[in-house]
Structure formats: structure tokens, C-alpha cells
Design an enzyme around this catalytic site. Structure first.
Site, PDB file in Angstrom:
ATOM      1  CG  HIS A 245      -2.009  -0.888   1.151  1.00 11.40           C
ATOM      2  ND1 HIS A 245      -1.761  -2.256   1.687  1.00 11.40           N
ATOM      3  CD2 HIS A 245      -3.411  -0.784   0.769  1.00 11.40           C
ATOM      4  CE1 HIS A 245      -2.808  -3.244   1.419  1.00 11.40           C
ATOM      5  NE2 HIS A 245      -3.840  -2.166   0.890  1.00 11.40           N
TER       6      HIS A 245
ATOM      7  CG  ASP B 277      -3.609  -5.576  -4.169  1.00  4.92           C
ATOM      8  OD1 ASP B 277      -4.970  -5.065  -3.930  1.00  4.92           O
ATOM      9  OD2 ASP B 277      -2.827  -5.859  -3.435  1.00  4.92           O
TER      10      ASP B 277
END
Length: 288
Positions: free
Chosen positions: A117, A191
Site C-alpha cells: 500500500h 490489486d
């Protein structure tokens, strides 16, 4: 399609008013795998009640790095066999109840000390190690009929030596390994495309085109949808991206909708999509 990260049920996203099931690490300690199957069925029941078609679960990463800041309790175990057993039962429970499962994060996010992230994780291991350990649960899930796989934002030099290119944008990894070597024929998701693991080295539009060229079927959470759409149209117009590549993904989606009990929504925007749908329906009828 409506999708959700619901690895331990809707409570992963809904903080109140839902059942708060244990996370996967706790589930990994359960000896009776029939309980994991029932857990999968119950998660699917709750998701279908709120109109969710796809659960981005199970996480099949092997939890073999104590310094991993993002996987940890989301993994069933540090043992690849336990991960595979539990993930299979969870997947079976969900897919038998009409919710698509998604094995993630290919080729394996377990042995990293970076959260994708916020930065770009690197898997520095050789092919033999990756195939025998990180990919093992994915092989099991593919062989047992998981309907989708999510690609991680992980740089894996042993599988693709191109500098800074994460697996989510890599044709050698997605098409070469996942599809051709492992034989996966289901839907391939990226993702989330707003994560630093992919945006650190690539820009909006460029990311989405590269992902499609690599063999991805569904682009998850682009940072700028308008820019992404313009870039994809430009790539189609220039011939860098072909209509055949797009239709390959469309056919997979339509076939999945016809062959499964997922009841995914269909939007026919062009004549070719309608023709593909009709042809697939005829082929299915002729086989009965």
C-alpha cells in the site's frame, strides 16, 4: 460486479451490525476443516444478502516472515500445506453458495517486509523457491477450481527482470506463469491500482494499459478512471492494445456468468459482446 474485501466476513469493511468472525490466522488453528467450509458458506450467505458477487478472499499468502507489516493475521499459516487446505475449504464454501472466491496476492506476498500500500515490495528468491513455496497454494486453488486470482504489486526479478515492474503489470508473470505454466483460465484482477506498490513508478493511464497488455481481466480501483479510459482508448486506436486482447477478457467474464451460479450483471455495450454471449450460450446448450 460488486466486490468486497471480506476475508473474515463483511466485518472487514462494516465495523458495526455484522458478525465479527476470527481472522485467518485463528482459522488456521482449527483442526476440523469442515468448519472452514461452513464458515465460507456463511460468509457467502451474508455477502449475497447485501448484493456482493465477489469476495477478494481467501488470502493464500504463506506467512513466513515475522516482519511482514500487511499479511500476518490475514494468512492461515506459515505452513504452505495448511494454507492450501484451509484456503481450499473456504473457497469451496463460498463458491458452492454463489460467491466468487479470489486467491491473492499472486505470486505471494507472505515473505516481504514492505506493505505494498505504501511502497514496492521485492521478492528476491529464485524460481525454484518461488514455485515450491509461494506459488504452491495458488497451484492447489487453481487445480481445485478457484474462479479468480488477484495479482500483487510485487517486483519479482526471478520471474521478470524488467526494472521496477510489479507482477500486476508483468506479462511474463501474468500470462507466462499464471495462465500458461499454471493453467489458470479464470478472471485475473489487479490489486488496487491506487497503491504505492504500482503508482510509485508508473502513472495513471500507463498503469491500466500495461496491466491489460500483461493479461489482466479486471482493473481494480484505478486512481483516475477518466485518465485510464482515455489511455485505453488511445492504445486501442494506435494498435498498442488490440480488440482481441479486450475480447479475450470479455469472453472469460461471459463464460463464467453462464457456467456458474453467480448471476453477475451483464451490460452489452457493443454488438460483438452480444454475439459472444449468444455463441457461448449455444455452445453450452449443445453440450447438454
Amino acid at each position: 460486479m460488486i466486490s468486497m474485501d471480506a476475508e473474515w466476513g463483511p466485518a472487514m469493511r462494516f465495523k458495526t451490525g455484522v458478525v465479527n468472525f476470527p481472522k485467518q490466522m485463528t482459522m488456521g488453528a482449527i483442526q476440523d476443516n469442515r468448519i472452514i467450509y461452513q464458515f465460507g458458506k456463511e460468509v457467502a450467505r451474508e455477502l449475497t444478502r447485501i448484493g456482493v458477487h465477489i469476495n477478494f478472499a481467501p488470502d493464500v499468502d504463506v506467512n513466513n516472515n515475522v516482519n511482514n507489516p500487511v499479511i500476518a493475521t490475514r494468512s492461515f499459516s506459515e505452513n504452505k500445506y495448511v494454507v492450501s487446505q484451509k484456503a481450499y475449504m473456504y473457497m469451496l464454501g463460498m463458491q458452492s453458495s454463489g460467491v466468487m472466491a479470489c486467491a491473492k496476492h499472486f505470486p505471494g506476498h507472505g515473505d516481504t517486509n514492505v506493505d505494498s500500500h505504501y511502497d514496492v515490495p521485492v521478492l528476491p528468491f529464485d524460481r525454484k523457491r518461488l514455485e515450491e513455496l509461494e506459488m504452491y497454494p495458488f497451484k492447489v486453488m487453481i487445480n481445485q477450481g478457484v474462479q479468480s486470482v488477484m495479482i500483487g504489486h510485487l517486483v519479482v526479478p526471478a520471474l521478470d527482470s524488467t526494472r521496477n515492474v510489479p507482477a500486476s503489470l508483468s506479462k511474463p508473470i501474468i500470462t507466462g506463469w499464471l495462465k500458461e505454466r499454471l493453467g489458470f483460465e479464470g478472471l485475473v484482477f489487479t490489486d488496487a491500482l491506487d497503491m504505492k506498490g504500482v503508482t510509485k513508478n508508473f502513472g495513471s493511464g500507463q498503469i491500466e494499459v500495461k496491466a491489460l497488455l500483461a493479461g489482466v481481466d479486471v482493473l481494480l480501483l484505478p486512481e483516475n478512471v477518466e485518465v485510464a479510459v482515455k489511455a485505453i482508448k488511445a492504445a486501442l486506436k494506435s494498435g498498442a492494445l488490440t480488440e482481441e486482447r479486450i475480447n479475450e477478457s470479455v469472453k472469460k467474464f461471459l463464460k463464467l456468468n453462464i457456467d456458474s451460479d453467480l448471476h453477475l450483471p451483464l451490460i452489452f455495450q457493443t454488438k460483438i459482446l452480444h454475439q459472444i454471449f449468444i455463441q457461448a450460450k449455444r455452445e453450452r446448450s449443445s453440450k447438454k
